[in-house]
Design a protein around this motif. Structure first.
Motif, PDB file in Angstrom:
ATOM      1  N   ILE A   1      18.723 -27.282 -21.386  1.00  0.00           N
ATOM      2  CA  ILE A   1      18.126 -26.354 -19.363  1.00  0.00           C
ATOM      3  C   ILE A   1      19.117 -27.526 -18.663  1.00  0.00           C
ATOM      4  N   ASP A   2      19.645 -26.305 -18.008  1.00  0.00           N
ATOM      5  CA  ASP A   2      20.948 -26.900 -16.749  1.00  0.00           C
ATOM      6  C   ASP A   2      19.739 -26.571 -15.860  1.00  0.00           C
ATOM      7  N   GLY A   3      19.749 -27.226 -14.928  1.00  0.00           N
ATOM      8  CA  GLY A   3      19.022 -27.447 -13.724  1.00  0.00           C
ATOM      9  C   GLY A   3      17.265 -27.299 -13.337  1.00  0.00           C
ATOM     10  N   SER A   4      17.007 -28.401 -14.491  1.00  0.00           N
ATOM     11  CA  SER A   4      14.935 -28.213 -14.735  1.00  0.00           C
ATOM     12  C   SER A   4      14.352 -29.164 -13.814  1.00  0.00           C
TER      13      SER A   4
ATOM     14  N   VAL B   1      27.768 -25.721  -2.948  1.00  0.00           N
ATOM     15  CA  VAL B   1      28.245 -27.265  -3.304  1.00  0.00           C
ATOM     16  C   VAL B   1      26.699 -27.729  -2.299  1.00  0.00           C
ATOM     17  N   ASN B   2      26.398 -29.313  -2.653  1.00  0.00           N
ATOM     18  CA  ASN B   2      25.575 -29.529  -2.006  1.00  0.00           C
ATOM     19  C   ASN B   2      25.805 -30.359  -0.828  1.00  0.00           C
ATOM     20  N   GLU B   3      26.179 -29.713   0.294  1.00  0.00           N
ATOM     21  CA  GLU B   3      26.139 -30.802   1.105  1.00  0.00           C
ATOM     22  C   GLU B   3      26.019 -31.888   1.809  1.00  0.00           C
TER      23      GLU B   3
ATOM     24  N   ARG C   1      26.159 -20.476  -0.763  1.00  0.00           N
ATOM     25  CA  ARG C   1      25.143 -20.535  -1.731  1.00  0.00           C
ATOM     26  C   ARG C   1      24.875 -21.585  -2.863  1.00  0.00           C
ATOM     27  N   TYR C   2      23.880 -22.328  -2.598  1.00  0.00           N
ATOM     28  CA  TYR C   2      23.690 -23.329  -3.182  1.00  0.00           C
ATOM     29  C   TYR C   2      22.061 -23.139  -4.302  1.00  0.00           C
ATOM     30  N   SER C   3      22.078 -23.471  -6.023  1.00  0.00           N
ATOM     31  CA  SER C   3      20.843 -23.349  -5.944  1.00  0.00           C
ATOM     32  C   SER C   3      20.296 -24.344  -7.069  1.00  0.00           C
ATOM     33  N   GLY C   4      20.758 -25.274  -6.814  1.00  0.00           N
ATOM     34  CA  GLY C   4      20.100 -26.494  -8.128  1.00  0.00           C
ATOM     35  C   GLY C   4      20.586 -26.698  -9.230  1.00  0.00           C
ATOM     36  N   ALA C   5      21.007 -24.799  -9.870  1.00  0.00           N
ATOM     37  CA  ALA C   5      21.112 -24.857 -11.191  1.00  0.00           C
ATOM     38  C   ALA C   5      23.039 -24.452 -11.040  1.00  0.00           C
ATOM     39  N   LEU C   6      23.364 -25.464 -11.941  1.00  0.00           N
ATOM     40  CA  LEU C   6      24.854 -24.977 -12.004  1.00  0.00           C
ATOM     41  C   LEU C   6      25.470 -23.351 -12.174  1.00  0.00           C
ATOM     42  N   VAL C   7      24.520 -23.178 -13.572  1.00  0.00           N
ATOM     43  CA  VAL C   7      24.898 -22.222 -14.476  1.00  0.00           C
ATOM     44  C   VAL C   7      24.342 -20.642 -13.375  1.00  0.00           C
TER      45      VAL C   7
ATOM     46  N   VAL D   1      33.997 -20.400  -4.993  1.00  0.00           N
ATOM     47  CA  VAL D   1      33.977 -21.975  -5.633  1.00  0.00           C
ATOM     48  C   VAL D   1      32.710 -22.159  -5.599  1.00  0.00           C
ATOM     49  N   PHE D   2      32.584 -22.975  -6.915  1.00  0.00           N
ATOM     50  CA  PHE D   2      31.262 -24.446  -6.932  1.00  0.00           C
ATOM     51  C   PHE D   2      32.131 -25.292  -7.477  1.00  0.00           C
ATOM     52  N   LEU D   3      31.730 -26.594  -6.460  1.00  0.00           N
ATOM     53  CA  LEU D   3      32.092 -28.182  -6.336  1.00  0.00           C
ATOM     54  C   LEU D   3      31.127 -28.715  -6.679  1.00  0.00           C
ATOM     55  N   TYR D   4      31.536 -29.833  -7.579  1.00  0.00           N
ATOM     56  CA  TYR D   4      30.926 -30.780  -6.864  1.00  0.00           C
ATOM     57  C   TYR D   4      31.559 -32.195  -7.507  1.00  0.00           C
ATOM     58  N   PRO D   5      32.503 -32.949  -6.263  1.00  0.00           N
ATOM     59  CA  PRO D   5      32.663 -33.613  -6.252  1.00  0.00           C
ATOM     60  C   PRO D   5      32.186 -35.324  -6.656  1.00  0.00           C
TER      61      PRO D   5
ATOM     62  N   GLY E   1      31.209 -37.947 -10.673  1.00  0.00           N
ATOM     63  CA  GLY E   1      30.570 -37.141 -10.187  1.00  0.00           C
ATOM     64  C   GLY E   1      29.460 -36.887 -10.691  1.00  0.00           C
ATOM     65  N   LYS E   2      28.477 -35.722 -10.864  1.00  0.00           N
ATOM     66  CA  LYS E   2      27.537 -35.670 -11.464  1.00  0.00           C
ATOM     67  C   LYS E   2      27.134 -35.212 -12.813  1.00  0.00           C
ATOM     68  N   LEU E   3      27.984 -33.780 -12.479  1.00  0.00           N
ATOM     69  CA  LEU E   3      28.084 -32.853 -14.346  1.00  0.00           C
ATOM     70  C   LEU E   3      28.643 -33.514 -15.450  1.00  0.00           C
ATOM     71  N   ARG E   4      28.490 -33.154 -16.877  1.00  0.00           N
ATOM     72  CA  ARG E   4      28.790 -33.408 -18.039  1.00  0.00           C
ATOM     73  C   ARG E   4      30.081 -32.994 -17.672  1.00  0.00           C
ATOM     74  N   LEU E   5      31.028 -33.850 -18.511  1.00  0.00           N
ATOM     75  CA  LEU E   5      32.319 -32.969 -19.575  1.00  0.00           C
ATOM     76  C   LEU E   5      32.001 -31.954 -20.460  1.00  0.00           C
TER      77      LEU E   5
ATOM     78  N   TYR F   1      29.115 -31.129 -22.256  1.00  0.00           N
ATOM     79  CA  TYR F   1      28.707 -30.079 -22.602  1.00  0.00           C
ATOM     80  C   TYR F   1      28.166 -29.016 -20.984  1.00  0.00           C
ATOM     81  N   GLU F   2      28.564 -29.250 -20.269  1.00  0.00           N
ATOM     82  CA  GLU F   2      28.432 -28.523 -18.996  1.00  0.00           C
ATOM     83  C   GLU F   2      29.767 -27.734 -18.063  1.00  0.00           C
ATOM     84  N   SER F   3      30.861 -29.230 -17.570  1.00  0.00           N
ATOM     85  CA  SER F   3      31.888 -28.376 -16.742  1.00  0.00           C
ATOM     86  C   SER F   3      32.754 -27.845 -18.015  1.00  0.00           C
TER      87      SER F   3
HETATM   88  P1  P6P Z   1      22.164 -32.134  -7.126  1.00  0.00           P
HETATM   89  C1  P6P Z   1      21.020 -30.255 -12.694  1.00  0.00           C
HETATM   90  O1  P6P Z   1      20.702 -31.379 -12.786  1.00  0.00           O
HETATM   91  C2  P6P Z   1      22.561 -30.081 -12.476  1.00  0.00           C
HETATM   92  O2  P6P Z   1      23.185 -30.929 -13.919  1.00  0.00           O
HETATM   93  C3  P6P Z   1      23.231 -28.874 -12.316  1.00  0.00           C
HETATM   94  O3  P6P Z   1      22.419 -27.832 -13.074  1.00  0.00           O
HETATM   95  C4  P6P Z   1      23.210 -28.159 -10.481  1.00  0.00           C
HETATM   96  O4  P6P Z   1      24.580 -27.779 -10.476  1.00  0.00           O
HETATM   97  C5  P6P Z   1      23.180 -30.199 -10.507  1.00  0.00           C
HETATM   98  O5  P6P Z   1      22.578 -31.358 -11.408  1.00  0.00           O
HETATM   99  C6  P6P Z   1      22.410 -29.846  -8.680  1.00  0.00           C
HETATM  100  O6  P6P Z   1      22.611 -31.988  -8.536  1.00  0.00           O
HETATM  101  O7  P6P Z   1      22.845 -33.840  -7.407  1.00  0.00           O
HETATM  102  O8  P6P Z   1      23.122 -31.329  -6.013  1.00  0.00           O
HETATM  103  O9  P6P Z   1      21.165 -31.927  -6.791  1.00  0.00           O
END
Ligand code: P6P
Length: 355
Positions: A131-134, A223-225, A251-257, A269-273, A281-285, A287-289
Motif C-alpha cells: 500500500i503506497d500512500g497509506s 512536490v511536497n512544498e 498537484r500533490y496527493s500524498g500518494a506517489l501512485v 513532473v513529480f519530485l521528491y528530492p 530522499g524518502k522514496l524507496r528505490l 520497489y517504488e522508484s
Molecule cells: P510526504 C507515501 O508514504 C509515500 O511513500 C509516497 O506515496 C508519497 O509520494 C510520499 O511518501 C509522501 O511523503 O513526506 O510528502 O508525506
C-alpha cells in the motif's frame, strides 16, 4: 438483420471485454511458451491481489479493525497501518500456492519472504509496496500498490537476496494498481505501457488504454512544498521558477501512485528530492522508484535522481532510498538543469576560493 456497422461495434466491445490482463500479456509476449505462460500467470496473481485489496479498501470503513495503526513500526521506521499488513499478507497468500514466484521483497518486510518450493534457479522475485500512500487510507483518498518483477540471478545462499541489488534495467515487468474511483492496473513488460480497469461485474481487469505516452511537457508539478526549508538551493530555485511562470499548476496527493498516474496521462513532473532529514530522499528505490521509472521510460518520459538516470542506480541495500524526479522529459530536464547550474556555480565558487 443487424446493421453491419452495429454488429462491428458490438463485436468491438465484446472483443474489448475479452481483452483481459492475462490475454494481453500473452499478446505482448507474442508467445504461448512456458515463460510467457508463467509471466501471464504472475500478472494474473497480481490482479487477484489487487482485487482483494480493492474489495477491502471499498468497505474498510465498515469493518472493525480494518483501519488505523497496528502500533508497530516497519523497517522504514514508519508507523504501520492495518491496511499495510493486510495488503502485504494478500501478496504473500496469492503467490504461496503459485509455483511461480520464489521470493517476495516488500516495503513492509525487513528480509525477503522465501517460498522454497518455488525456488529452482531462474525463478521470479516480486518486489512490491503493498500500500503506497497509506496515510490516505483512513481518509478515503487514493492509494496504490507498486510492483516489480525480476529474475533470480544465481544462488541466494545467505537468504539476503543480494542479487536484487541490481539496476532497474534488470526489471522484467513493472506496474502499479491505483485504488481510486475505479481500480486501475498499469503495467509494462518493456513493450509499452498499458492500463486496465477493474470491471467489478466481471471481476476482471479489462483493457482501457494501450501504449500510453507521457506528453513531452505538462502543466503539473507535484512536490511536497512543506519540505522547502529542507531542500538544496537548486530545488528552491526550480520552485521559485514555476511560481513565477504562467502555465504551471501544483498537484500533490500524498500518494506517489496517484500523483504519478496523473502525470503519466496529463504530463508534468513529480519530485521528491533529498532533504535535511532524509538526504537520500524518502522514496524507496527498488520497489517504488525503479518500477515507476521503468514505466516512465516505456511511456516516452524520463526518471532520474536529479543527477543520474534512475534505472542506472545500483542499490546498496534492499530498502535503499533515492531522490526522484520523474515525468515528462522536458519537465524532468528542466529540474535537472537547475541542479546542474547550481552544482556548476558551487564548483566555480570553490575553485575561486582555492586559487
Ligand atoms: P510526504 C507515501 O508514504 C509515500 O511513500 C509516497 O506515496 C508519497 O509520494 C510520499 O511518501 C509522501 O511523503 O513526506 O510528502 O508525506
Amino acid at each position: 438483420m443487424q446493421h453491419p456497422e452495429a454488429s462491428s461495434i458490438n463485436e468491438h466491445s465484446l472483443d474489448r471485454d475479452c481483452t483481459t490482463l492475462s490475454r494481453h500479456v500473452l499478446q505482448q509476449l507474442s508467445s504461448f511458451n512456458a515463460e510467457a505462460q508463467d509471466i501471464s500467470a504472475i500478472m494474473n496473481r497480481i490482479a487477484l491481489a489487487a482485487k482483494l485489496i480493492s474489495r477491502r479498501l471499498s468497505k474498510a470503513g465498515l469493518m472493525a479493525g480494518a483501519l488505523g495503526f497496528t502500533g508497530e513500526t516497519n523497517v522504514q521506521g514508519e508507523s504501520v497501518k492495518k491496511m499495510d499488513v493486510y495488503a502485504n499478507e494478500v501478496f504473500i497468500s496469492v503467490f504461496k500456492q503459485s509455483g511461480l514466484v520464489c521470493r517476495l521483497a516488500s516495503e513492509e518486510m525487513d528480509k525477503p519472504y522465501y517460498i522454497p518450493e518455488n525456488c529452482p534457479i531462474g525463478r521470479y522475485t516480486l518486489l512490491y509496496d503493498p500500500i503506497d500512500g497509506s496515510s490516505n487510507v483512513d481518509i478515503n483518498l487514493n492509494v496504490g500498490s507498486i510492483f516489480s518483477l525480476r529474475q533470480q540471478q544465481g544462488e541466494d545462499l545467505e537468504g539476503e537476496a543480494k542479487d536484487l541489488l541490481q539496476p532497474g534495467d534488470q526489471q522484467i515487468a513493472a506496474g502499479y494498481i491505483l485504488y481510486g474511483p475505479s481500480t486501475v492496473l498499469v503495467y509494462s513488460l518493456g513493450k509499452g505501457v498499458h492500463s486496465f480497469i477493474l470491471d467489478p461485474s466481471l471481476g476482471e481487469f479489462i483493457l482501457a488504454e494501450e501504449n500510453i505516452q507521457i506528453p513531452q511537457h505538462g502543466p503539473v508539478y507535484s512536490v511536497n512544498e512543506g519540505n522547502y526549508w529542507q531542500w538544496d538551493e537548486s530545488i528552491r530555485e526550480y520552485i521559485r521558477y514555476v511560481h513565477r511562470h504562467e502555465g504551471y499548476t501544483a498537484r500533490y496527493s500524498g500518494a506517489l501512485v496517484g500523483d504519478f498516474h496523473r502525470i503519466l496521462l496529463q504530463g508534468g513532473v513529480f519530485l521528491y528530492p533529498g532533504t535535511v532529514q532524509k538526504p537520500q530522499g524518502k522514496l524507496r528505490l527498488i520497489y517504488e522508484s525503479a518500477p515507476l521509472a521503468f514505466l516512465a521510460e516505456q511511456a516516452g518520459g524520463k526518471a532520474s535522481t536529479g543527477n543520474q538516470r534512475l534505472l542506472d542506480v545500483v542499490p546498496d541495500k534492499l530498502h535503499a532510498r533515492t531522490p526522484l524526479v520523474i515525468g515528462s522529459t522536458k519537465d524532468v530536464e528542466l529540474v535537472e538543469s537547475f541542479i546542474q547550474d547550481w552544482t556548476r556555480r558551487q564548483l566555480e565558487t570553490e575553485s575561486l576560493i582555492v586559487t
